[in-house]
Motif scaffolding. Structure first.
Motif, PDB file in Angstrom:
ATOM      1  N   GLY A 189       8.066  11.316  24.729  1.00  0.00           N
ATOM      2  CA  GLY A 189       9.469  11.608  24.977  1.00  0.00           C
ATOM      3  C   GLY A 189       9.826  13.062  24.723  1.00  0.00           C
ATOM      4  O   GLY A 189      10.940  13.375  24.273  1.00  0.00           O
ATOM      5  N   LEU A 190       8.888  13.969  25.028  1.00  0.00           N
ATOM      6  CA  LEU A 190       9.096  15.400  24.833  1.00  0.00           C
ATOM      7  C   LEU A 190       8.994  16.121  26.170  1.00  0.00           C
ATOM      8  O   LEU A 190       8.606  15.529  27.178  1.00  0.00           O
ATOM      9  N   THR A 191       9.334  17.415  26.180  1.00  0.00           N
ATOM     10  CA  THR A 191       9.087  18.227  27.363  1.00  0.00           C
ATOM     11  C   THR A 191       7.680  18.803  27.265  1.00  0.00           C
ATOM     12  O   THR A 191       7.112  18.912  26.166  1.00  0.00           O
ATOM     13  N   ILE A 192       7.131  19.206  28.400  1.00  0.00           N
ATOM     14  CA  ILE A 192       5.795  19.790  28.381  1.00  0.00           C
ATOM     15  C   ILE A 192       5.799  21.122  27.634  1.00  0.00           C
ATOM     16  O   ILE A 192       4.820  21.488  26.977  1.00  0.00           O
ATOM     17  N   GLU A 193       6.932  21.853  27.706  1.00  0.00           N
ATOM     18  CA  GLU A 193       7.032  23.130  26.988  1.00  0.00           C
ATOM     19  C   GLU A 193       6.947  22.917  25.476  1.00  0.00           C
ATOM     20  O   GLU A 193       6.227  23.640  24.767  1.00  0.00           O
ATOM     21  N   THR A 194       7.665  21.906  24.984  1.00  0.00           N
ATOM     22  CA  THR A 194       7.624  21.600  23.545  1.00  0.00           C
ATOM     23  C   THR A 194       6.233  21.142  23.137  1.00  0.00           C
ATOM     24  O   THR A 194       5.709  21.558  22.089  1.00  0.00           O
ATOM     25  N   THR A 195       5.621  20.313  23.950  1.00  0.00           N
ATOM     26  CA  THR A 195       4.282  19.820  23.647  1.00  0.00           C
ATOM     27  C   THR A 195       3.285  20.963  23.562  1.00  0.00           C
ATOM     28  O   THR A 195       2.513  21.064  22.592  1.00  0.00           O
ATOM     29  N   SER A 196       3.292  21.844  24.542  1.00  0.00           N
ATOM     30  CA  SER A 196       2.360  22.981  24.552  1.00  0.00           C
ATOM     31  C   SER A 196       2.619  23.916  23.375  1.00  0.00           C
ATOM     32  O   SER A 196       1.683  24.405  22.737  1.00  0.00           O
ATOM     33  N   ARG A 197       3.892  24.145  23.070  1.00  0.00           N
ATOM     34  CA  ARG A 197       4.250  25.038  21.967  1.00  0.00           C
ATOM     35  C   ARG A 197       3.762  24.484  20.625  1.00  0.00           C
ATOM     36  O   ARG A 197       3.226  25.223  19.785  1.00  0.00           O
ATOM     37  N   GLN A 198       3.923  23.199  20.428  1.00  0.00           N
ATOM     38  CA  GLN A 198       3.485  22.583  19.175  1.00  0.00           C
ATOM     39  C   GLN A 198       1.958  22.601  19.036  1.00  0.00           C
ATOM     40  O   GLN A 198       1.426  22.856  17.951  1.00  0.00           O
ATOM     41  N   LEU A 199       1.255  22.343  20.115  1.00  0.00           N
ATOM     42  CA  LEU A 199      -0.210  22.386  20.077  1.00  0.00           C
ATOM     43  C   LEU A 199      -0.704  23.796  19.763  1.00  0.00           C
ATOM     44  O   LEU A 199      -1.639  23.981  18.970  1.00  0.00           O
ATOM     45  N   THR A 200      -0.066  24.782  20.372  1.00  0.00           N
ATOM     46  CA  THR A 200      -0.440  26.172  20.111  1.00  0.00           C
ATOM     47  C   THR A 200      -0.195  26.539  18.650  1.00  0.00           C
ATOM     48  O   THR A 200      -1.012  27.227  18.018  1.00  0.00           O
ATOM     49  N   LYS A 201       0.914  26.082  18.088  1.00  0.00           N
ATOM     50  CA  LYS A 201       1.221  26.359  16.687  1.00  0.00           C
ATOM     51  C   LYS A 201       0.206  25.694  15.758  1.00  0.00           C
ATOM     52  O   LYS A 201      -0.224  26.286  14.756  1.00  0.00           O
ATOM     53  N   MET A 202      -0.172  24.463  16.064  1.00  0.00           N
ATOM     54  CA  MET A 202      -1.160  23.765  15.242  1.00  0.00           C
ATOM     55  C   MET A 202      -2.503  24.489  15.270  1.00  0.00           C
ATOM     56  O   MET A 202      -3.204  24.554  14.265  1.00  0.00           O
ATOM     57  N   ARG A 203      -2.846  25.048  16.429  1.00  0.00           N
ATOM     58  CA  ARG A 203      -4.082  25.833  16.506  1.00  0.00           C
ATOM     59  C   ARG A 203      -3.960  27.108  15.674  1.00  0.00           C
ATOM     60  O   ARG A 203      -4.882  27.485  14.934  1.00  0.00           O
ATOM     61  N   ALA A 204      -2.822  27.777  15.771  1.00  0.00           N
ATOM     62  CA  ALA A 204      -2.613  29.009  15.004  1.00  0.00           C
ATOM     63  C   ALA A 204      -2.638  28.749  13.506  1.00  0.00           C
ATOM     64  O   ALA A 204      -3.081  29.602  12.723  1.00  0.00           O
TER      65      ALA A 204
END
Length: 229
Positions: A189-204
């Protein structure tokens, strides 16, 4: 259908407790079917003519609102059982998210078989209770958790569910998702932008690595569990 004893999910499917002669009987009323990604196996509200074991691939269960909006209420993986034994209507649509292979049974024939095999009925009951627990967890995930908590919870579940291919079970630190980020966003139930942003942050933050668009490597499971709440 081919010999059930050679089935790739034999030890984890609902038929795992059956004896050799019982498997032969069950095999006679089943058939294997391959379906393409996007194919709808069952439609919400329709008569429930079949039930099935998932042999390979990933499917989603979807319910629709009166205005046409859809909500993914579950995802099923190899060895999962789908359909409504002893029921007349399908409470949700089932659509393949990836190419999949199913072991499909006529529902009435399966109901008759299950009625005379208590061990199979017990397996069905246990699966039903497990699905109920998973549904309650899903309600918490979608209704109360933040975007980061949702994605962390989702990845932890995927590391467990995707590790059990075939007859082996366990938890993997590295796995490949069978769907892309847009589908992850739809599930949560998220946007793809939010999903990608969160994954990138978890990697960082060093929680995970993303070698490719679908490959996930969990580097700090404890931290990911804390983030998931």
């Amino acid at each position: 259908m081919s010999d059930c004893s050679a089935c790739i999910v034999r030890n984890r499917a609902i038929c795992s407790g059956l004896q050799a002669d019982e498997l032969v009987m069950l095999g006679k009323i089943g058939r294997r079917q391959k379906i393409k990604a996007g194919h709808v196996l069952m439609w919400e509200g329709d008569e429930a003519p079949v039930v099935a074991n998932v042999l390979d691939g990933v499917l989603k269960m979807v319910v629709s609102a009166a205005d046409g909006r859809e909500q993914i209420v579950g995802v099923v993986f190899p060895s999962d059982f789908i359909g409504r034994p002893f029921g007349k209507e399908t409470p949700y649509s089932v659509t393949a998210m990836t190419d999949a292979e199913m072991c499909i049974f006529n529902r009435k024939a399966f109901d008759e078989f299950a009625s005379s095999h208590p061990d199979l009925q017990q397996k069905l009951l246990r699966r039903t209770l497990d699905e109920l627990d998973r549904a309650r967890h899903w309600m918490m995930l979608l209704g109360r958790k933040t975007a980061s908590e949702k994605i962390a919870s989702f990845l932890l579940e995927m590391s467990e569910r995707l590790s059990g291919q075939g007859c082996e079970a366990g938890v993997r630190a590295s796995f490949e998702l069978p769907f892309g980020r847009q589908q992850i966003a739809d599930i949560l139930g998220l946007t793809i932008e939010t999903t990608s942003r969160q994954l990138t942050k978890m990697r960082a933050d060093g929680l995970l690595d993303l070698p490719s668009r679908r490959e996930i490597v969990i580097q700090d499971r404890n931290a990911l569990e804390l983030l998931a709440g």
